[in-house]
Design an enzyme around this catalytic site. Structure first.
Site, PDB file in Angstrom:
ATOM      1  CD  GLU A 327      -2.970  -0.783   2.423  1.00 18.14           C
ATOM      2  OE1 GLU A 327      -4.130  -1.152   2.284  1.00 18.14           O
ATOM      3  OE2 GLU A 327      -2.537  -0.229   3.462  1.00 18.14           O
ATOM      4  CB  CYS A 328       0.796   4.374   0.036  1.00 22.71           C
ATOM      5  SG  CYS A 328       1.134   6.112  -0.320  1.00 22.71           S
TER       6      CYS A 328
END
Length: 436
Positions: A327-328
């Site tokens: 994530e990210c």
């Protein structure tokens, strides 16, 4: 029964977090059990709450969560004496289009739960106008009840007197006035406050804030303004599916942005979580069946991540047979390369072709609704995932097959689709919940 309040303000940067931490610690010194929550998609403030109270704090979010999920999450305050929900941005600030149970505004949570709001107001550069602001916020939405205000960054006794008189004349209680006090300023960086775990002096800072606020705020009056609250029985719990039975979770200063309710939901579903530190050159647990790299600050540690060969080779070996999701910041590390703020290009793990750069920073911020075009750990094709994106990286290349069709809160399609390649998947948004 607990005394329940929402701490909010007209805007960001007014002092909500400092006041929340100070009240929590001051009441804890009085022998009260204090439970904090954070309204909105903030990964950092809950850790400060935990440092102040000794109890884990979680996020509640009206755009991404339904009322049953929010009720389930706040039920952890059932044994507390005081419950504080810290808002985000301004009291009524949210997105234009309604989500699951609201727009993401703090006011949604206050109205949904029936908790009165303590406003932090900074009247710097003004006097009686502060009363107009407080009155406007009090009257803007009928279902939101204002308990009173705390004034912050007061310049002088005369300044306090002018502001206090005007607000009292408007029929609003002033619980206290805080003079300017640089010693309790929380350090910041580009994604918000510097994380609690990175601040060795956080305990002393919270203690000083509690002492300072106790001297200038009527803590008894604040408590008396609170709502009496006890949780209602909840039929449905958290709507989060764990990505696997045994989860290897990256966890250190570069990989720390994971919502506490996600980990709680995974464990409640029977999943086991083992943590490892890429910064310490650790590889994921070989016995795990899925690896999850959350967001954080890989851009501040890119050189070390690139040099840690045990981590890189271990992750690549893991991904040969089992799913890996980022994530990210975790997504960036799964990519081919990351260029830092100084323009230096660092080779990442290469499980995806993504290349990102911080050399020319551009903020990406907002809620995201993703319809999966391919499966990712814990979620099937077609699943509708709600999350939030906040980063300053620029995509230089995103060559792999898109993972999802992603919309912002207005319904507009965005370019940050996420990627998939073999067992690796990644997204720029942080998952909050799946639509039921």
């Amino acid at each position: 029964m607990a005394a329940a309040l929402v701490i909010s303000a007209p805007a960001s940067g007014i002092g909500k977090t400092t006041l929340t931490l100070a009240l929590a610690r001051a009441w804890r010194h009085r022998g009260l059990n204090v439970q904090c929550f954070k309204s909105g998609p903030d990964y950092i403030d809950p850790a400060f709450h935990a440092a102040a109270t000794g109890r884990a704090s979680v996020n509640v979010d009206s755009w991404a969560m339904d009322s049953a999920t929010i009720s389930h999450l706040i039920s952890r305050g059932a044994d507390a004496d005081v419950v504080l929900a810290e808002g985000s941005m301004g009291l009524f600030d949210g997105v234009a289009a309604r989500g699951v149970s609201g727009t993401g505004a703090t006011a949604d949570i206050a109205e949904m739960l029936g908790w009165p709001v303590v406003l932090v107001i900074d009247p710097s550069g003004q006097a009686q106008t502060a009363a107009a602001i407080a009155t406007g916020l009090r009257d803007y939405r009928a279902g939101v009840r204002l308990a009173g205000v705390v004034l912050n960054r007061i310049a002088s006794p005369r300044h306090e007197d002018l502001v206090r008189r005007a607000i009292n004349d408007a029929g609003i209680a002033v619980f206290g006035a805080l003079p300017r006090h640089a010693e309790i300023s929380l350090p910041k960086r580009h994604l918000g406050l510097v994380q609690a775990e990175e601040q060795a002096e956080i305990g002393k800072l919270i203690e000083e804030a509690a002492r300072f606020v106790s001297e200038h705020v009527d803590l008894d009056a604040v408590l008396q303004s609170a709502a009496s609250w006890s949780p209602q029985p909840v039929v449905n719990g958290l709507n989060v599916t764990p990505p696997g039975q045994r989860i290897a979770l990256a966890r250190d200063a570069a990989f720390s942005f994971v919502y506490p309710h996600m980990l709680e939901a995974w464990r409640a579903a029977g999943a086991e979580i083992s943590t490892f530190s890429p910064l310490a050159d650790e590889a994921p647990d070989a016995s795990a069946d899925v690896c999850w790299l959350p967001g954080g600050y890989p851009e501040l540690h890119a050189g070390k991540i690139a040099a840690n060969t045990r981590f890189g080779s271990g992750l690549r070996a893991f991904a040969e047979t089992r799913p890996v999701h980022g994530e990210c910041g975790g997504y960036m590390v799964l990519g081919a390369a990351l260029t830092d703020a100084d323009g230096i290009r660092h080779e990442m793990t290469g499980l995806l072709g993504l290349e990102t750069s911080f050399a020319k920073r551009r903020m990406h911020l907002g809620y995201r609704l993703a319809a999966l075009a391919a499966p990712m750990p814990g979620h099937k094709v077609g699943a509708r995932l709600r999350g939030h994106e906040f980063h300053y990286s620029t995509i230089l290349a995103q060559p792999d097959t898109p993972l999802a069709v992603v919309h912002d809160a207005t319904g507009a399609v965005i370019a940050e689709t996420g990627s998939r390649r073999r067992h690796a998947t990644g997204t720029f948004f942080h998952l909050i919940a799946e639509d039921r």
